[in-house]
Design a protein around this motif. Sequence first.
Motif, PDB file in Angstrom:
ATOM      1  N   TYR A 118       0.824  -1.212   0.000  1.00 51.56           N
ATOM      2  CA  TYR A 118       0.000   0.000   0.000  1.00 51.56           C
ATOM      3  C   TYR A 118       0.861   1.266   0.000  1.00 51.56           C
ATOM      4  CZ  TYR A 118      -4.110   2.920   0.873  1.00 51.56           C
ATOM      5  OH  TYR A 118      -5.102   3.851   0.755  1.00 51.56           O
ATOM      6  N   TRP A 121       0.614   1.512  -3.592  1.00 53.03           N
ATOM      7  CA  TRP A 121      -0.758   1.654  -4.105  1.00 53.03           C
ATOM      8  C   TRP A 121      -1.481   2.862  -3.540  1.00 53.03           C
ATOM      9  CZ3 TRP A 121      -1.729  -4.220  -3.044  1.00 53.03           C
ATOM     10  CH2 TRP A 121      -0.905  -4.951  -3.917  1.00 53.03           C
ATOM     11  N   ASN A 124      -1.626   5.163  -6.220  1.00 50.49           N
ATOM     12  CA  ASN A 124      -2.721   4.897  -7.153  1.00 50.49           C
ATOM     13  C   ASN A 124      -4.054   5.382  -6.584  1.00 50.49           C
ATOM     14  OD1 ASN A 124      -0.676   2.381  -7.241  1.00 50.49           O
ATOM     15  ND2 ASN A 124      -1.379   2.836  -9.307  1.00 50.49           N
ATOM     16  N   GLU A 233      -5.494   5.641 -11.124  1.00 47.25           N
ATOM     17  CA  GLU A 233      -5.083   4.417 -11.808  1.00 47.25           C
ATOM     18  C   GLU A 233      -5.727   4.374 -13.189  1.00 47.25           C
ATOM     19  OE1 GLU A 233      -3.515   1.393 -13.276  1.00 47.25           O
ATOM     20  OE2 GLU A 233      -2.806   2.077 -11.306  1.00 47.25           O
TER      21      GLU A 233
END
Length: 284
Positions: A118, A121, A124, A233
């Motif tokens: 994470y 991410w 994202n 994303e």
Amino acid sequence: MEALFTPAQITQYQRDGYIIVKDLVSQPEIALLYKTALEDDAMRKNALDLNDQTGKKTKLSLWFTPGNDVFGYLTRSEKVVSRTAQLLDSDSAVCHFHSKLMQKEPKVGGAWEWHQDYGYWYKNQFMFPDQLTSVMVALTAANKENGCLQVIKGSHKLGRVNHGFAGEQVGADMVMVNNALKTMELVYVELAPGDALFFHSNILHRSEANLSDHPRWSVISCYSSQSNLAYNETSTSWKEPVQVVPNEAILQWKAASLSEADFLKKENDPALKDTGWEKEVDGK
């Protein structure tokens, strides 16, 4: 019907941040997957080199949409998706974010610095880390000698820690990592070919360089709940429910080439872009 995690195993995952399933993938399936990884030209042409802090290279090929190739059949298989659904903190459909082939060659395969998935991410802009999990399947043996994955047991409960750049990788704040190592157990995740590790997006993990005489290859598929919105994303597989296939598809169905896959290009990865708040991470 595919066997599922027991309530005790789900509790274990929620407590520890990971769970290992022995022999999830059969040896004939592993042989086919490994042969394909070695021989499929698209996998080689789309491999990315990422430098660790010492300059050693770790190699990966990453694609988004799970297709009708053998890796797509594994990613979409009932035995993987049904278990993943139990671990995601949502009742919505399971979606596939991306899969990657990790290739650590003998003597030269680089390290992965301490990080949380994470930590990547977050860039994202996925909203809910409890709705993200990864499944790593060992294609070759993974052990201390060839740089197997290390996890800090229970560290997913820390929430997201600060991350910055460590070489070309994104690494976690080492002050927090060292505090976690004083507080929680360090586990070397040694796997035989066919074993699978399911792990939470916030668990701290790393791997050392492969200085052995043997390769360490694995495939990691990352999943998200459809309810988990990602506002930065550009790929689309993360919001499309996985089209599940029966387990026998891996060996029995006709497989397409990986040349049809939508591979990631390094310049398009938001995790590797400087957003202004990163700083160099001291990995010592």
